[in-house]
Design a protein around this motif. Structure first.
Motif, PDB file in Angstrom:
ATOM      1  N   VAL A  53       0.880  -0.798  -0.016  1.00  0.00           N
ATOM      2  CA  VAL A  53      -0.288  -0.080   0.171  1.00  0.00           C
ATOM      3  C   VAL A  53       1.122   1.165  -0.077  1.00  0.00           C
ATOM      4  N   SER A  54       2.162   1.132   0.598  1.00  0.00           N
ATOM      5  CA  SER A  54       2.604   2.515   0.706  1.00  0.00           C
ATOM      6  C   SER A  54       3.031   2.569  -0.644  1.00  0.00           C
ATOM      7  N   ALA A  55       3.649   2.312  -1.302  1.00  0.00           N
ATOM      8  CA  ALA A  55       4.204   2.474  -2.582  1.00  0.00           C
ATOM      9  C   ALA A  55       3.376   2.331  -3.722  1.00  0.00           C
ATOM     10  N   SER A  56       2.074   2.172  -3.400  1.00  0.00           N
ATOM     11  CA  SER A  56       0.973   2.314  -4.839  1.00  0.00           C
ATOM     12  C   SER A  56      -0.112   3.381  -4.492  1.00  0.00           C
ATOM     13  N   SER A  57       0.836   3.704  -2.985  1.00  0.00           N
ATOM     14  CA  SER A  57       0.168   5.610  -2.128  1.00  0.00           C
ATOM     15  C   SER A  57       0.172   6.086  -2.965  1.00  0.00           C
ATOM     16  N   LEU A  77      -6.779  -5.403   5.278  1.00  0.00           N
ATOM     17  CA  LEU A  77      -6.825  -4.583   5.015  1.00  0.00           C
ATOM     18  C   LEU A  77      -6.250  -3.930   4.177  1.00  0.00           C
ATOM     19  N   LEU A  78      -4.603  -3.711   4.290  1.00  0.00           N
ATOM     20  CA  LEU A  78      -4.105  -2.890   3.215  1.00  0.00           C
ATOM     21  C   LEU A  78      -4.491  -3.194   1.225  1.00  0.00           C
ATOM     22  N   ARG A  79      -4.856  -4.899   1.308  1.00  0.00           N
ATOM     23  CA  ARG A  79      -5.001  -4.867   0.181  1.00  0.00           C
ATOM     24  C   ARG A  79      -6.088  -4.264  -0.362  1.00  0.00           C
ATOM     25  N   ARG A  80      -7.146  -3.944   0.492  1.00  0.00           N
ATOM     26  CA  ARG A  80      -7.890  -2.698   0.758  1.00  0.00           C
ATOM     27  C   ARG A  80      -7.326  -1.190  -0.161  1.00  0.00           C
ATOM     28  N   GLY A  81      -6.239  -0.920   0.288  1.00  0.00           N
ATOM     29  CA  GLY A  81      -6.298   0.216  -0.018  1.00  0.00           C
ATOM     30  C   GLY A  81      -5.709   1.362   0.766  1.00  0.00           C
ATOM     31  N   VAL A  82      -5.547   1.367   1.780  1.00  0.00           N
ATOM     32  CA  VAL A  82      -5.953   2.159   3.181  1.00  0.00           C
ATOM     33  C   VAL A  82      -4.881   2.897   3.230  1.00  0.00           C
ATOM     34  N   ASP A  83      -5.196   3.911   3.404  1.00  0.00           N
ATOM     35  CA  ASP A  83      -3.694   4.802   4.156  1.00  0.00           C
ATOM     36  C   ASP A  83      -2.850   4.148   4.624  1.00  0.00           C
TER      37      ASP A  83
END
Length: 343
Positions: free
Chosen positions: A62-66, A124-130
């Motif tokens: 998620v950190s990279a995709s964000s 939750l991280l797979r769901r894209g949470v910040d």
């Protein structure tokens, strides 16, 4: 025949590049096939890439995709269970705080089982949470270290590991206030339903009890302290054990309202009166305790303040060591379950 697919160790993190190499396609193709926001391709290559990703245990970072797509406005919250009124109150306060900051929350539960918070975090991280707010910290757990290594923003709430960003109540003060209240009422034999040792909140309240007893010059007998979960049945069982002691306590401090409710039920079934025979104090001041037939004296936690501080810590790029752990001040709410004792 030996497979040419990578075989990551349990501690290594599978990347898009690993999947690309195993599937024999480009990194950009893997990214496109695994992006949940894109229309799902049903091509043979796409299906094979998704299958290989599952086999390798790939979890989207998620950190990279964000960094690529910007913020989603979602914050993941991990709690032991929402059937626990304390955790429901915390989540509601966090949801309100999120709304005030232009965000929204999604929740995952763990039943307070070791390791379940790690699975919930990945979900939750797979769901894209910040970022994540966790109320499940356990003594000795390494999840926080893993989240730091992965660059995932997170804050601990209600419980702390003593080093990561945390928003908590002053549990030592709350335990002191509860015990001091009973001492001021004339009680000298004060039992403790101590809660689970793995939770910093319980340990802090036990520390407050010990400090108040020591300050008053009162003996703490080992048999007066009973471990428990945060559940009603556990509180009932602890209270029954306390009442079997020959020189039994005249007052009980339960470090959670649920355990206090269980204790009250057990005392009544034993034919004892609260507070005439045994005074009782709980912790958290959940709404029901003021409506019991005998309203429960309890220590009130400012959930809104804790939630607001949690979001401030989550949003801050840097925090000083002095500001890393925000501590909200609890207050004692006296009610009918406690009364003066004449020895």
């Amino acid at each position: 025949m030996k497979s040419d697919r990578p075989n990551p160790t349990v501690t290594s993190r599978v990347t898009i590049l690993d999947v690309a190499r195993a599937a024999g396609v480009s990194k950009s193709s893997v990214s496109r096939f695994l992006d949940e926001r894109m229309p799902k391709s049903d091509s043979e290559t796409a299906r094979r890439v998704r299958q290989i990703a599952v086999e390798l245990g790939y979890v989207r970072d998620v950190s990279a995709s964000s960094l690529r797509r910007g913020k989603t406005g979602m914050v993941g919250v991990i709690v032991p269970r929402l059937t626990d009124t304390v955790m429901a109150m915390l989540y509601e306060a966090l949801a309100h705080a999120a709304t005030r900051s232009g965000q929204f929350t999604i929740v995952a539960t763990t039943e307070d089982e070791p390791g379940a918070d790690r699975r919930a975090a990945d979900l939750l991280l797979r769901r894209g949470v910040d970022g994540l707010i966790l109320s499940t910290a356990r003594e000795g757990d390494t999840l926080t270290d893993e989240l730091v290594d992965r660059g995932v923003p997170f804050v601990l709430a209600l419980r702390t590991d003593g080093k990561c960003r945390s928003s908590i109540g002053d549990d030592a003060l709350g335990g002191y206030l509860a015990t001091r209240h009973l001492i001021d009422l004339g009680h000298r034999r004060i039992g403790l339903i101590a809660g689970p040792r793995h939770a910093s909140s319980a340990r802090g309240r036990v520390s407050g009890y010990e400090n108040a007893m020591a300050e008053a010059g009162l003996e703490i007998r080992p048999e007066w302290i009973k471990p428990s979960t945060f559940g009603i049945e556990s509180g009932a069982d602890a209270a029954r054990k306390l009442m079997l002691i020959p020189d039994r306590p005249t007052a009980i401090f339960a470090v959670n309202d649920n355990t206090a409710i269980g204790a009250m039920s057990a005392l009544l079934r034993l034919g004892l009166s609260v507070p005439n025979d045994v005074s009782l104090v709980g912790y958290n001041d959940i709404p029901i305790v003021s409506h019991l037939p005998t309203p429960l004296t309890s220590v009130k936690i400012p959930f809104d303040q804790i939630a607001t501080a949690a979001f401030e810590l989550l949003a801050a790029e840097t925090v000083s060591s002095n500001d890393r752990i925000r501590v909200a001040v609890p207050s004692l709410i006296p009610r009918g379950s406690t009364k003066p004792r004449k020895e």
